[in-house]
Design a protein around this motif. Structure first.
Motif, PDB file in Angstrom:
ATOM      1  N   PRO A  89      40.646  62.055  38.512  1.00 48.45           N
ATOM      2  CA  PRO A  89      40.632  60.926  39.389  1.00 48.45           C
ATOM      3  C   PRO A  89      41.963  60.025  39.129  1.00 48.45           C
ATOM      4  CG  PRO A  89      38.579  61.216  38.172  1.00 48.45           C
ATOM      5  CD  PRO A  89      39.781  62.212  37.473  1.00 48.45           C
ATOM      6  N   GLY A  90      42.287  59.534  40.305  1.00 43.45           N
ATOM      7  CA  GLY A  90      43.516  58.750  40.163  1.00 43.45           C
ATOM      8  C   GLY A  90      43.399  57.949  41.429  1.00 43.45           C
ATOM      9  N   LEU A  91      44.649  57.228  41.767  1.00 44.13           N
ATOM     10  CA  LEU A  91      44.784  56.157  42.899  1.00 44.13           C
ATOM     11  C   LEU A  91      46.039  56.502  43.674  1.00 44.13           C
ATOM     12  CD1 LEU A  91      43.593  52.981  41.228  1.00 44.13           C
ATOM     13  CD2 LEU A  91      42.228  54.158  42.509  1.00 44.13           C
ATOM     14  N   VAL A  92      45.490  56.274  45.123  1.00 42.41           N
ATOM     15  CA  VAL A  92      46.712  56.252  45.885  1.00 42.41           C
ATOM     16  C   VAL A  92      46.599  54.800  46.532  1.00 42.41           C
ATOM     17  CG1 VAL A  92      47.552  57.040  48.172  1.00 42.41           C
ATOM     18  CG2 VAL A  92      46.459  58.733  46.453  1.00 42.41           C
ATOM     19  N   ILE A  93      47.698  54.046  46.166  1.00 46.32           N
ATOM     20  CA  ILE A  93      47.774  52.992  46.806  1.00 46.32           C
ATOM     21  C   ILE A  93      48.689  52.697  47.834  1.00 46.32           C
ATOM     22  CG2 ILE A  93      48.336  50.488  45.808  1.00 46.32           C
ATOM     23  CD1 ILE A  93      48.536  51.647  42.916  1.00 46.32           C
ATOM     24  N   SER A  94      48.375  52.082  48.787  1.00 48.25           N
ATOM     25  CA  SER A  94      48.941  51.834  50.281  1.00 48.25           C
ATOM     26  C   SER A  94      48.882  50.549  50.936  1.00 48.25           C
ATOM     27  CB  SER A  94      47.959  52.811  51.310  1.00 48.25           C
ATOM     28  OG  SER A  94      47.710  54.447  51.081  1.00 48.25           O
ATOM     29  N   GLY A  95      49.774  50.454  51.732  1.00 53.40           N
ATOM     30  CA  GLY A  95      49.935  49.222  52.601  1.00 53.40           C
ATOM     31  C   GLY A  95      51.048  49.463  53.558  1.00 53.40           C
ATOM     32  N   ALA A  96      50.925  48.595  54.728  1.00 61.52           N
ATOM     33  CA  ALA A  96      51.986  48.423  55.722  1.00 61.52           C
ATOM     34  C   ALA A  96      51.950  49.946  56.317  1.00 61.52           C
ATOM     35  CB  ALA A  96      53.242  48.001  55.277  1.00 61.52           C
ATOM     36  N   GLY A  97      50.692  50.763  56.463  1.00 62.95           N
ATOM     37  CA  GLY A  97      50.747  52.130  56.956  1.00 62.95           C
ATOM     38  C   GLY A  97      51.518  53.211  56.297  1.00 62.95           C
ATOM     39  N   ARG A  98      51.799  52.968  54.992  1.00 66.61           N
ATOM     40  CA  ARG A  98      52.307  53.963  54.237  1.00 66.61           C
ATOM     41  C   ARG A  98      51.687  53.873  52.885  1.00 66.61           C
ATOM     42  NH1 ARG A  98      55.901  49.609  53.862  1.00 66.61           N
ATOM     43  NH2 ARG A  98      56.849  49.374  52.068  1.00 66.61           N
ATOM     44  N   VAL A  99      52.033  55.141  52.036  1.00 67.19           N
ATOM     45  CA  VAL A  99      51.687  55.194  50.723  1.00 67.19           C
ATOM     46  C   VAL A  99      52.727  54.383  50.069  1.00 67.19           C
ATOM     47  CG1 VAL A  99      51.439  56.856  48.586  1.00 67.19           C
ATOM     48  CG2 VAL A  99      50.289  57.123  50.919  1.00 67.19           C
ATOM     49  N   ILE A 100      52.535  53.752  49.144  1.00 68.89           N
ATOM     50  CA  ILE A 100      53.641  53.054  48.431  1.00 68.89           C
ATOM     51  C   ILE A 100      53.526  53.240  46.570  1.00 68.89           C
ATOM     52  CG2 ILE A 100      53.863  51.056  49.629  1.00 68.89           C
ATOM     53  CD1 ILE A 100      52.093  49.221  48.048  1.00 68.89           C
ATOM     54  N   GLY A 101      52.484  54.045  46.385  1.00 67.09           N
ATOM     55  CA  GLY A 101      52.396  54.726  44.989  1.00 67.09           C
ATOM     56  C   GLY A 101      51.348  55.156  44.616  1.00 67.09           C
ATOM     57  N   THR A 102      51.220  55.967  43.593  1.00 69.56           N
ATOM     58  CA  THR A 102      49.908  56.643  42.660  1.00 69.56           C
ATOM     59  C   THR A 102      49.867  56.081  41.532  1.00 69.56           C
ATOM     60  OG1 THR A 102      51.455  58.636  42.130  1.00 69.56           O
ATOM     61  CG2 THR A 102      50.412  58.545  44.464  1.00 69.56           C
ATOM     62  N   LEU A 103      48.772  56.294  41.187  1.00 70.32           N
ATOM     63  CA  LEU A 103      48.517  55.713  39.667  1.00 70.32           C
ATOM     64  C   LEU A 103      47.590  56.715  39.083  1.00 70.32           C
ATOM     65  CD1 LEU A 103      48.267  51.979  38.369  1.00 70.32           C
ATOM     66  CD2 LEU A 103      46.620  53.784  37.776  1.00 70.32           C
ATOM     67  N   THR A 104      47.563  57.205  37.704  1.00 71.07           N
ATOM     68  CA  THR A 104      46.897  58.016  37.015  1.00 71.07           C
ATOM     69  C   THR A 104      46.941  57.427  35.747  1.00 71.07           C
ATOM     70  OG1 THR A 104      48.554  59.561  36.559  1.00 71.07           O
ATOM     71  CG2 THR A 104      46.975  60.051  38.310  1.00 71.07           C
ATOM     72  N   LEU A 105      45.689  57.475  34.847  1.00 73.10           N
ATOM     73  CA  LEU A 105      45.572  56.940  33.483  1.00 73.10           C
ATOM     74  C   LEU A 105      45.197  58.274  32.431  1.00 73.10           C
ATOM     75  CD1 LEU A 105      43.057  54.074  34.204  1.00 73.10           C
ATOM     76  CD2 LEU A 105      45.641  53.764  34.103  1.00 73.10           C
ATOM     77  N   ASP A 106      45.564  58.013  31.379  1.00 74.75           N
ATOM     78  CA  ASP A 106      45.219  58.917  30.366  1.00 74.75           C
ATOM     79  C   ASP A 106      44.394  57.971  29.300  1.00 74.75           C
ATOM     80  OD1 ASP A 106      45.665  61.549  29.555  1.00 74.75           O
ATOM     81  OD2 ASP A 106      46.927  61.139  28.059  1.00 74.75           O
ATOM     82  N   LEU A 107      43.148  58.570  28.914  1.00 78.56           N
ATOM     83  CA  LEU A 107      42.470  57.831  28.110  1.00 78.56           C
ATOM     84  C   LEU A 107      42.102  58.548  26.606  1.00 78.56           C
ATOM     85  CD1 LEU A 107      39.352  57.319  30.599  1.00 78.56           C
ATOM     86  CD2 LEU A 107      41.348  56.077  30.434  1.00 78.56           C
ATOM     87  N   ASP A 108      41.849  57.755  25.722  1.00 76.37           N
ATOM     88  CA  ASP A 108      41.429  58.196  24.291  1.00 76.37           C
ATOM     89  C   ASP A 108      40.190  58.549  24.108  1.00 76.37           C
ATOM     90  OD1 ASP A 108      40.129  55.934  24.012  1.00 76.37           O
ATOM     91  OD2 ASP A 108      41.960  54.924  22.766  1.00 76.37           O
ATOM     92  N   ALA A 109      39.410  59.129  23.222  1.00 76.54           N
ATOM     93  CA  ALA A 109      38.062  59.476  22.974  1.00 76.54           C
ATOM     94  C   ALA A 109      37.318  58.196  23.139  1.00 76.54           C
ATOM     95  CB  ALA A 109      37.725  60.247  21.462  1.00 76.54           C
ATOM     96  N   GLY A 110      37.607  56.901  23.024  1.00 74.91           N
ATOM     97  CA  GLY A 110      36.798  55.684  23.020  1.00 74.91           C
ATOM     98  C   GLY A 110      36.876  55.287  24.445  1.00 74.91           C
ATOM     99  N   GLY A 111      37.468  55.665  25.413  1.00 74.35           N
ATOM    100  CA  GLY A 111      37.660  55.598  26.695  1.00 74.35           C
ATOM    101  C   GLY A 111      38.720  54.382  27.008  1.00 74.35           C
ATOM    102  N   ARG A 112      39.530  54.229  26.118  1.00 74.30           N
ATOM    103  CA  ARG A 112      40.724  53.189  26.232  1.00 74.30           C
ATOM    104  C   ARG A 112      41.860  53.985  27.034  1.00 74.30           C
ATOM    105  NH1 ARG A 112      41.426  49.745  20.915  1.00 74.30           N
ATOM    106  NH2 ARG A 112      41.513  52.103  20.217  1.00 74.30           N
ATOM    107  N   VAL A 113      42.626  53.194  27.679  1.00 77.68           N
ATOM    108  CA  VAL A 113      43.738  53.819  28.260  1.00 77.68           C
ATOM    109  C   VAL A 113      44.887  53.706  27.236  1.00 77.68           C
ATOM    110  CG1 VAL A 113      45.457  53.306  30.328  1.00 77.68           C
ATOM    111  CG2 VAL A 113      43.016  52.678  30.437  1.00 77.68           C
ATOM    112  N   THR A 114      45.519  54.881  27.196  1.00 79.87           N
ATOM    113  CA  THR A 114      46.547  55.209  26.334  1.00 79.87           C
ATOM    114  C   THR A 114      47.915  55.211  26.992  1.00 79.87           C
ATOM    115  OG1 THR A 114      46.235  57.515  26.080  1.00 79.87           O
ATOM    116  CG2 THR A 114      45.330  56.405  24.443  1.00 79.87           C
ATOM    117  N   ALA A 115      47.760  55.959  28.173  1.00 79.34           N
ATOM    118  CA  ALA A 115      48.996  55.921  29.020  1.00 79.34           C
ATOM    119  C   ALA A 115      48.749  55.691  30.433  1.00 79.34           C
ATOM    120  CB  ALA A 115      49.646  57.311  28.926  1.00 79.34           C
TER     121      ALA A 115
END
Length: 285
Positions: A238-264
């Motif tokens: 699962p990740g995010l595609v971020i859009s605005g003004a009719g175009r994709v302006i970025g993507t975002l993905t997260l890496d999680l540790d065993a506790g569900g916290r974001v490490t990257a």
């Protein structure tokens, strides 16, 4: 369908994992097609092995000549929309593989992602089985040291990703601090084309402050309230595609540790790396 077309998806999958770039992987597959077309195929006993050998060596050659050191800011793998489960193409893992030699990376990919035997890999990379085993050992040790073999549950990954974006977009530092691991690292890839952090940002407080600041002002001429985020499968997770003004302006993905916290946090905004996502190209890796 031709023999080459039967294996085209496999060849792209191998090349993408070695190169971290969908565009370069497509070029590698095209080069493999040209070599295949020129070959005397009556002498080829195993077309799949032969084609994998071609594309692996083409990808290794391309990796050796890649000028990552001249790239402006952090370099991140090119994100791809995916169908199905493909945990071994997570951007955080591909980023770790960047520190391997081309041989180590190719051996790691063929062994870990595609379960080729050492003898098959040795033939593909034109090395002895012993040297391939040594390269595989070095690669695995490096990956273990840099990225423990933990994979978050998809549902948890999805929930954390949604909460993270809502907190970042709303400048909610308290929630961000709750979600972020103390040693979290933010990687932003603008390639010198758009505004991004020129170095990785380390530590929960610095990352939360950076995200809250970015979420409070226009980006690439798009106001925060004009942006939308779609939760999709990016690189098998699962990740995010971020859009605005009719175009994709970025993507975002997260890496999680065993506790569900974001490490990257890996945020790609270089327009050159978003063409396939913008076009809606979905890969089965």
């Amino acid at each position: 369908m031709s023999v080459f077309d039967d294996h085209r998806n496999l060849l792209f999958s191998v090349a993408y994992r070695i190169l971290g770039s969908a565009a370069d992987a497509e070029d590698a597959v095209q080069d493999a097609w040209l070599k295949w077309s020129a070959a005397d195929r009556t002498l080829v006993a195993d077309p799949k092995a032969y084609l994998v050998r071609i594309v692996t060596n083409v990808a290794m050659d391309r990796l050796r000549t890649a000028k990552r050191e001249t790239y402006i800011g952090p370099w991140l793998p090119e994100p791809v929309l995916t169908s199905g489960d493909a945990p071994d193409v997570a951007p955080a893992l591909l980023l770790v593989l960047e520190n391997l030699t081309p041989l180590e990376r190719a051996v790691f990919v063929l062994k870990e992602a595609f379960a080729f035997s050492y003898e098959e890999i040795a033939e593909a990379v034109e090395r002895s089985p012993d040297s391939v085993r040594q390269a595989a050992h070095r690669a695995r040790e490096h990956v273990r040291a840099e990225r423990p073999r933990f994979r978050a549950d998809r549902d948890r990954q999805r929930v954390v990703t949604e909460r993270f974006f809502a907190a970042a977009a709303g400048g909610d530092i308290n929630t961000l601090m709750e979600l972020l691991a103390p040693d979290v690292t933010l990687w932003t890839d603008g390639g010198g084309k758009v505004r991004q952090a020129m170095k990785p940002v380390h530590g929960a407080e610095r990352v939360a402050a950076w995200l809250a600041g970015v979420g409070s002002r226009p980006y690439q001429g798009v106001r925060p309230d004009e942006m939308t985020a779609a939760l999709v499968d990016l690189n098998g997770e699962p990740g995010l595609v971020i859009s605005g003004a009719g175009r994709v302006i970025g993507t975002l993905t997260l890496d999680l540790d065993a506790g569900g916290r974001v490490t990257a946090i890996l945020n790609t905004a270089n327009p050159d790396k978003l063409a396939a996502v913008q076009g809606g190209v979905v890969r089965d890796l």
